[in-house]
Write an enzyme that holds these catalytic residues in place. Structure first.
Site, PDB file in Angstrom:
ATOM      1  N   CYS A   1       0.828  -1.213   0.000  1.00  0.00           N
ATOM      2  CA  CYS A   1       0.000   0.000   0.000  1.00  0.00           C
ATOM      3  C   CYS A   1       0.866   1.268   0.000  1.00  0.00           C
ATOM      4  O   CYS A   1       1.577   1.522  -0.956  1.00  0.00           O
ATOM      5  CB  CYS A   1      -0.997  -0.034   1.146  1.00  0.00           C
ATOM      6  SG  CYS A   1      -2.387   1.112   0.883  1.00  0.00           S
TER       7      CYS A   1
ATOM      8  N   HIS B   1      -4.360  -4.267   0.122  1.00  0.00           N
ATOM      9  CA  HIS B   1      -4.099  -4.851   1.447  1.00  0.00           C
ATOM     10  C   HIS B   1      -4.559  -6.310   1.480  1.00  0.00           C
ATOM     11  O   HIS B   1      -5.521  -6.656   2.178  1.00  0.00           O
ATOM     12  CB  HIS B   1      -4.837  -4.064   2.524  1.00  0.00           C
ATOM     13  CG  HIS B   1      -4.151  -2.805   2.950  1.00  0.00           C
ATOM     14  ND1 HIS B   1      -2.984  -2.808   3.681  1.00  0.00           N
ATOM     15  CD2 HIS B   1      -4.471  -1.506   2.738  1.00  0.00           C
ATOM     16  CE1 HIS B   1      -2.609  -1.551   3.919  1.00  0.00           C
ATOM     17  NE2 HIS B   1      -3.489  -0.744   3.358  1.00  0.00           N
TER      18      HIS B   1
ATOM     19  N   GLU C   1      -3.350  -8.609   3.060  1.00  0.00           N
ATOM     20  CA  GLU C   1      -3.118  -9.152   4.408  1.00  0.00           C
ATOM     21  C   GLU C   1      -4.240  -8.836   5.384  1.00  0.00           C
ATOM     22  O   GLU C   1      -4.266  -9.371   6.500  1.00  0.00           O
ATOM     23  CB  GLU C   1      -1.792  -8.607   4.965  1.00  0.00           C
ATOM     24  CG  GLU C   1      -1.856  -7.204   5.561  1.00  0.00           C
ATOM     25  CD  GLU C   1      -1.902  -6.063   4.550  1.00  0.00           C
ATOM     26  OE1 GLU C   1      -1.882  -4.893   4.971  1.00  0.00           O
ATOM     27  OE2 GLU C   1      -1.953  -6.337   3.335  1.00  0.00           O
TER      28      GLU C   1
END
EC number: 2.3.1.31
Length: 309
Positions: free
Chosen positions: A142, A235, A237
């Site tokens: 990001c 993102h 994750e």
């Protein structure tokens, strides 16, 4: 194989409850394996949440991994105690003499600032410069991806009129890269940002290759052609509840924020979010660790200089 982290790191208990194998230093010492050395530069305010998210993905591989957590000493941390940082995190000065198989640079909630306005920008530049000769492959996430593209290649970010917020459909732009092996024809990734990078700024740079894009979220995955730098604008994750928490946080602040797209069933914030991106996240991190770190890095980390020439 497991990840090796400090026994009393709060993320360890969460991961054990999820049946992710955590190895103690004592047990790891009895395995005749050279583990991968991975350093995580955690720029997010909530350190424990981000640690858990990334360690969960790193722990789902057949590789033994030693993880070092890195912080910026030029930044004043408001959401975590100094005691916590001193216990679990290293400063750059403490690790700059070492070499690592991989580095992960996380996102940070500073995207509306010019890069030079970020209080730890000079220190971050030092880390990114150091990584070119002391880390075999760096994964930027990001804002970390935007910072890396700006520092290494002069690619700037642009503000968008409406926050890119939700879970977006993506496709693969280049199937030749090992990083996208196993990706579905279309897959989903969370995004939460007020800025973007543009394809036309990346295309003229011969060292870079765009691997994946979204019609609505833009460029998603970029790599240096030798695999030594990877840039992820979303993102993958993220935990299931992160976008929900961000949505209610912004509402509480009185901000003009839309419901995150493709996230709540029927766009109803009272319903449990639908996770569409979990398998993609595991594949992405597995591919990075396997093809760009494990299979390429030299057995003796002192030889990284020769390996990356």
């Amino acid at each position: 194989m497991p990840i090796k982290i400090p026994e009393n790191l709060p993320a360890a208990e969460v991961l054990r409850e999820e049946n992710i194998f955590i190895m103690t230093e004592e047990r790891a010492a009895h395995q005749d394996i050279r583990p991968l050395e991975i350093v995580i530069l955690n720029l997010m305010p909530n350190k424990i949440v981000t640690e858990t998210q990334l360690l969960r993905l790193l722990g789902n591989t057949p590789l033994q991994i030693n993880v070092v957590l890195l912080r910026m000493v030029s930044h004043s941390h408001k959401n975590v105690s100094q005691e916590y940082l001193d216990t679990f995190y290293k400063s750059f000065d403490q690790i700059s003499h070492r070499k690592f198989d991989g580095l992960i640079i996380t996102g940070a909630p500073v995207e509306t600032l010019d890069f030079e306005q970020v209080d730890y920008w000079e220190e971050l530049k030092e880390v990114m410069d150091w990584s070119k000769k002391n880390v075999f492959s760096t994964l930027h996430i990001c804002w970390g991806a935007q910072a890396g593209l700006y520092y290494h290649y002069g690619i700037n970010k642009y503000h968008v009129s409406k926050k890119i917020f939700g879970v977006f459909e993506h496709s693969v732009s280049c199937e030749d890269s090992p990083l996208v092996r196993g990706f579905d024809d279309t897959f989903w990734v969370p995004h939460s940002r007020h800025t973007q990078i543009k394809r036309e700024d990346i295309e003229p740079i011969k060292e870079l290759m765009i691997l994946s894009e979204s019609k609505k979220a833009g460029v998603y995955l970029v790599e240096r052609k030798d695999g030594r730098q990877v840039f992820v604008t979303g993102h993958p994750e993220y935990d299931p509840e992160v976008l929900k928490k961000e949505y209610y946080r912004d509402l509480k602040k009185g901000m003009d924020i839309d419901i995150p797209v493709n996230y709540f069933p029927h766009d109803d914030p009272e319903k449990r979010p639908v996770v569409r991106w979990r398998s993609h996240a595991y594949i992405l991190f597995n591919n990075w660790l396997n093809y760009y770190v494990y299979q390429q890095t030299p057995y003796n980390l002192d030889n990284i200089d020769q390996a990356i020439l």
